[in-house]
Design a protein around this motif. Structure first.
Motif, mmCIF file in Angstrom:
data_model
loop_
_atom_site.group_PDB
_atom_site.id
_atom_site.type_symbol
_atom_site.label_atom_id
_atom_site.label_comp_id
_atom_site.label_asym_id
_atom_site.label_seq_id
_atom_site.Cartn_x
_atom_site.Cartn_y
_atom_site.Cartn_z
ATOM 1 N N GLY A 12 4.836 45.227 -10.828
ATOM 2 C CA GLY A 12 4.158 44.264 -11.683
ATOM 3 C C GLY A 12 4.002 42.950 -10.938
ATOM 4 N N LYS A 13 3.891 41.849 -11.667
ATOM 5 C CA LYS A 13 3.639 40.546 -11.035
ATOM 6 C C LYS A 13 4.695 40.202 -9.988
ATOM 7 C CE LYS A 13 2.916 35.644 -12.070
ATOM 8 N NZ LYS A 13 2.705 34.633 -13.123
ATOM 9 N N MET A 14 5.979 40.345 -10.346
ATOM 10 C CA MET A 14 7.049 39.964 -9.429
ATOM 11 C C MET A 14 7.147 40.934 -8.266
ATOM 12 S SD MET A 14 9.265 37.401 -9.452
ATOM 13 C CE MET A 14 8.704 37.144 -7.777
ATOM 14 N N GLY A 15 7.082 42.232 -8.548
ATOM 15 C CA GLY A 15 7.190 43.230 -7.485
ATOM 16 C C GLY A 15 6.042 43.140 -6.498
ATOM 17 N N ALA A 16 4.818 42.985 -7.005
ATOM 18 C CA ALA A 16 3.659 42.868 -6.117
ATOM 19 C C ALA A 16 3.753 41.601 -5.271
ATOM 20 C CB ALA A 16 2.374 42.859 -6.941
ATOM 21 N N ASP A 17 4.295 40.538 -5.857
ATOM 22 C CA ASP A 17 4.482 39.298 -5.102
ATOM 23 C C ASP A 17 5.478 39.514 -3.957
ATOM 24 O OD1 ASP A 17 3.852 36.433 -4.882
ATOM 25 O OD2 ASP A 17 5.946 36.118 -5.409
ATOM 26 N N HIS A 18 6.546 40.261 -4.217
ATOM 27 C CA HIS A 18 7.526 40.551 -3.168
ATOM 28 C C HIS A 18 6.926 41.453 -2.086
ATOM 29 C CE1 HIS A 18 10.997 38.437 -4.505
ATOM 30 N NE2 HIS A 18 11.149 39.116 -5.634
ATOM 31 N N VAL A 19 6.103 42.394 -2.476
ATOM 32 C CA VAL A 19 5.447 43.255 -1.482
ATOM 33 C C VAL A 19 4.611 42.409 -0.530
ATOM 34 C CG1 VAL A 19 3.675 45.036 -1.151
ATOM 35 C CG2 VAL A 19 5.466 45.360 -2.874
ATOM 36 N N GLN A 270 1.694 25.200 -12.484
ATOM 37 C CA GLN A 270 1.431 26.009 -13.670
ATOM 38 C C GLN A 270 2.221 27.315 -13.712
ATOM 39 O OE1 GLN A 270 -0.868 25.004 -16.327
ATOM 40 N NE2 GLN A 270 -0.302 23.156 -15.202
ATOM 41 N N ASP A 271 2.922 27.638 -12.632
ATOM 42 C CA ASP A 271 3.512 28.977 -12.550
ATOM 43 C C ASP A 271 4.786 28.949 -11.713
ATOM 44 O OD1 ASP A 271 3.463 31.791 -10.847
ATOM 45 O OD2 ASP A 271 2.932 32.020 -12.957
ATOM 46 N N PHE A 272 5.792 29.764 -12.095
ATOM 47 C CA PHE A 272 7.062 29.774 -11.377
ATOM 48 C C PHE A 272 6.926 30.321 -9.969
ATOM 49 C CE2 PHE A 272 6.808 33.969 -13.291
ATOM 50 C CZ PHE A 272 7.379 34.819 -12.351
ATOM 51 N N THR A 273 5.976 31.232 -9.737
ATOM 52 C CA THR A 273 5.826 31.783 -8.383
ATOM 53 C C THR A 273 5.285 30.732 -7.420
ATOM 54 O OG1 THR A 273 3.622 32.667 -8.910
ATOM 55 C CG2 THR A 273 5.500 34.149 -9.198
ATOM 56 N N ARG A 275 5.918 27.170 -8.013
ATOM 57 C CA ARG A 275 6.994 26.167 -7.914
ATOM 58 C C ARG A 275 8.113 26.639 -6.985
ATOM 59 N NH1 ARG A 275 10.952 24.082 -6.805
ATOM 60 N NH2 ARG A 275 12.305 22.675 -7.992
ATOM 61 N N PHE A 276 8.476 27.902 -7.073
ATOM 62 C CA PHE A 276 9.617 28.394 -6.299
ATOM 63 C C PHE A 276 9.198 29.338 -5.167
ATOM 64 C CE2 PHE A 276 11.861 27.155 -10.247
ATOM 65 C CZ PHE A 276 12.823 26.321 -9.685
ATOM 66 N N SER A 277 7.957 29.209 -4.720
ATOM 67 C CA SER A 277 7.468 30.090 -3.653
ATOM 68 C C SER A 277 8.352 30.022 -2.415
ATOM 69 C CB SER A 277 6.029 29.712 -3.288
ATOM 70 O OG SER A 277 5.568 30.498 -2.213
ATOM 71 N N ASP A 278 8.679 28.810 -1.979
ATOM 72 C CA ASP A 278 9.516 28.661 -0.782
ATOM 73 C C ASP A 278 10.908 29.226 -1.023
ATOM 74 O OD1 ASP A 278 9.998 27.520 1.939
ATOM 75 O OD2 ASP A 278 11.453 26.316 0.840
ATOM 76 N N ALA A 279 11.442 29.029 -2.224
ATOM 77 C CA ALA A 279 12.776 29.562 -2.536
ATOM 78 C C ALA A 279 12.776 31.084 -2.486
ATOM 79 C CB ALA A 279 13.223 29.073 -3.912
ATOM 80 N N TYR A 280 11.727 31.699 -3.032
ATOM 81 C CA TYR A 280 11.626 33.163 -2.961
ATOM 82 C C TYR A 280 11.555 33.621 -1.504
ATOM 83 C CZ TYR A 280 10.851 33.932 -7.976
ATOM 84 O OH TYR A 280 11.004 34.020 -9.340
ATOM 85 N N ASP A 281 10.771 32.928 -0.695
ATOM 86 C CA ASP A 281 10.658 33.294 0.722
ATOM 87 C C ASP A 281 12.021 33.223 1.409
ATOM 88 O OD1 ASP A 281 7.949 33.565 0.347
ATOM 89 O OD2 ASP A 281 7.386 31.754 1.451
ATOM 90 N N ARG A 282 12.716 32.121 1.204
ATOM 91 C CA ARG A 282 14.009 31.933 1.853
ATOM 92 C C ARG A 282 15.026 32.943 1.346
ATOM 93 N NH1 ARG A 282 15.381 25.733 1.152
ATOM 94 N NH2 ARG A 282 17.030 26.207 2.657
ATOM 95 N N GLN A 283 14.977 33.245 0.046
ATOM 96 C CA GLN A 283 15.887 34.228 -0.523
ATOM 97 C C GLN A 283 15.717 35.586 0.141
ATOM 98 O OE1 GLN A 283 16.698 35.458 -5.060
ATOM 99 N NE2 GLN A 283 14.681 36.069 -4.346
ATOM 100 N N VAL A 284 14.472 36.045 0.244
ATOM 101 C CA VAL A 284 14.229 37.379 0.793
ATOM 102 C C VAL A 284 14.528 37.417 2.288
ATOM 103 C CG1 VAL A 284 12.503 39.182 1.157
ATOM 104 C CG2 VAL A 284 12.580 37.962 -1.027
ATOM 105 N N ARG A 285 14.187 36.343 3.004
ATOM 106 C CA ARG A 285 14.509 36.312 4.444
ATOM 107 C C ARG A 285 16.014 36.435 4.665
ATOM 108 N NH1 ARG A 285 10.894 31.592 4.801
ATOM 109 N NH2 ARG A 285 8.808 32.328 5.361
ATOM 110 N N ARG A 286 16.778 35.677 3.899
ATOM 111 C CA ARG A 286 18.231 35.715 4.080
ATOM 112 C C ARG A 286 18.815 37.041 3.631
ATOM 113 N NH1 ARG A 286 20.651 30.014 2.035
ATOM 114 N NH2 ARG A 286 22.506 31.344 1.899
ATOM 115 N N TRP A 287 18.246 37.622 2.584
ATOM 116 C CA TRP A 287 18.707 38.941 2.143
ATOM 117 C C TRP A 287 18.432 39.984 3.216
ATOM 118 C CZ3 TRP A 287 15.402 43.165 0.492
ATOM 119 C CH2 TRP A 287 16.128 44.300 0.087
#
Length: 337
Positions: A12-19, A270-273, A275-287
Motif C-alpha cells: 500500500g502507500k507505506m510499502g510502496a514508498d519503502h520499495v 501536507q503529508d507525513f511521508t 515531513r519525515f522523508s529524511d527520517a524514513y531514509d535514515r531509518q532504513v539505511r541504518r536498519w
C-alpha cells in the motif's frame, strides 16, 4: 559487502514508498520479493522492478530465494504472523508500527525472539531518526534544560482517511508520541488519561476528533498530546520539552518565508511521508547496515510491546473517561539497556 535481499510485505502507500526508497536512496540493499493480498497491486509494484517475485502469501515472500531480511508495511493485524514467519527463518525484521495491535501479540513476538537468544525485530518509529528529534534527545540526555518536567506535543493531520476510527487516533497516531516520549525521557509511561472536547465540525460523523491525551511517566514527568486528525490546514508534528532550567521546541517547520503583495507566509507540509522523508531514509539505511551484521539499530520489540501496552490503556481511558494505569510485563534480560 554483499547486497541485502529484502522482502517487502504490504504494498500500500507505506510499502510502496519503502520499495521506492530501497531502490532509489538506500545502498547495499535491493527488493527481491513483495507480498500483498491484493494480487493486482502487488503485480503492479513488482512489474517496475527487475527480478522481483510477487506473492499474495507473506510466508511465500519470506521464504523466496535471496531474501535476507524482511520489511513489514502491511496493516497492523497482519504483523504478528509475518514477523513470526521471518523469525522462523532467523531473518532481521523492520516492522512498521504497531508491532502488533495488542500487547498479547507483542509478548508472543518477544517470546519468539527470546527463543532465538538475540534481537532481530526493529519497529518503525521513525521519529527517533528525525534530525530535530535527535537534537532534542541529545539536549535532554546532556541535561541542557535540567530535569524534564513536561513534554507538550501536537500531532495534526489535514484530514483523516475514510477508514479512520476514534480508536485509531490513539493506537495509530498518538502511539508515535508514546514512543517518542519514552525515548526522549528514558522513562516508561505509567498512566493515561484521555479528554475529549466536542468533536470538530470537520470530523466525519462518529469520529471523536480532536482529543487530548495525558501521559504520566515513571520519572514523574507529564506529557500532553493534542491529536487532531482533521485540522484542515496540513500535517504538523511539534514537541516542546520544559525542564527545570529551560525549554526546547522542535517541529516549527521553519522553511522559506515569502513576502509578496502585502502578505507574508510559507508552506505547511501536507503529508507525513514528506515531513519525515529524511527520517524514513535514515531509518532504513541504518536498519540495512545493522541487518547485514545480524543486529538491531533502533526501537526493538520491547519498545513495540510497551507502546502497545500504553495504547491499550489509552483506549480503555478513552472509553471510560477515567485515568488508567499501564500494565507492563517484566522486562526480559534480552531487552535490557
Amino acid at each position: 559487502m554483499s547486497t541485502l535481499g529484502i522482502a517487502v510485505i504490504g504494498t500500500g502507500k507505506m510499502g510502496a514508498d519503502h520499495v521506492r526508497r530501497i531502490g532509489d536512496r538506500v545502498g547495499g540493499a535491493r527488493v527481491v520479493a513483495v507480498a500483498d493480498p491484493d494480487g493486482d497491486r502487488v503485480k503492479e509494484v513488482a512489474a517496475g522492478l527487475d527480478g522481483v517475485g510477487a506473492y499474495t502469501d507473506p510466508a511465500a515472500a519470506v521464504a523466496a530465494p535471496g531474501v535476507d531480511a524482511v520489511l513489514i508495511a502491511s496493516p497492523g493485524p497482519a504483523h504478528e504472523e509475518a514477523i513470526l514467519h521471518a523469525l522462523g527463518r532467523e531473518l532481521p525484521v523492520l516492522c512498521e508500527k504497531p508491532l502488533t495491535p495488542d500487547p498479547e501479540g507483542a509478548l508472543r513476538v518477544l517470546e519468539a525472539e527470546r527463543g532465538l537468544g538475540r534481537r532481530l525485530v526493529q519497529v518503525g518509529f521513525m521519529r527517533r531518526f528525525d534530525a530535530e528529534y535527535e537534537r532534542l534527545k541529545e539536549l535532554l540526555d546532556a541535561g541542557g534544560i535540567g530535569r524534564p518536567l513536561f513534554l507538550h506535543c501536537r500531532h495534526r493531520n489535514a484530514a483523516s482517511p475514510s477508514f479512520f476510527t476514534s480508536d485509531m487516533l490513539i493506537s495509530d497516531s498518538v502511539v508515535h508520541e508514546v514512543d517518542a516520549a519514552r525515548w526522549l525521557l528514558g522513562q516508561e509511561v505509567t498512566a493515561v488519561t484521555v479528554l475529549s472536547p466536542t468533536p470538530s465540525s470537520a470530523a466525519p460523523e462518529g469520529l471523536r476528533d480532536p482529543r487530548l491525551v495525558l501521559l504520566e511517566t515513571s520519572g514523574g514527568a507529564v506529557v500532553d498530546v493534542e491529536i487532531f486528525v482533521n485540522c484542515g490546514f496540513g500535517y504538523q508534528v511539534q514537541c516542546e520539552a520544559v525542564g527545570e532550567s529551560g525549554s526546547a521546541r522542535i517541529g516549527d517547520g521553519r522553511a522559506m518565508v515569502v513576502q509578496s503583495g502585502g502578505r507574508w507566509g510559507g508552506e505547511i507540509t501536507q503529508d507525513f511521508t514528506t515531513r519525515f522523508s529524511d527520517a524514513y531514509d535514515r531509518q532504513v539505511r541504518r536498519w540495512v547496515a545493522a541487518a547485514a551484521r545480524g543486529r538491531v539499530d533502533g526501537p526493538d520489540a520491547w519498545d513495540g510491546y510497551a507502546a502497545a501496552a500504553v495504547s491499550e490503556a489509552g483506549l480503555a481511558a478513552a472509553r471510560s473517561g477515567v485515568r488508567t494505569e499501564v500494565r507492563l510485563a517484566e522486562r526480559p534480560e534480552l531487552y535490557a539497556r
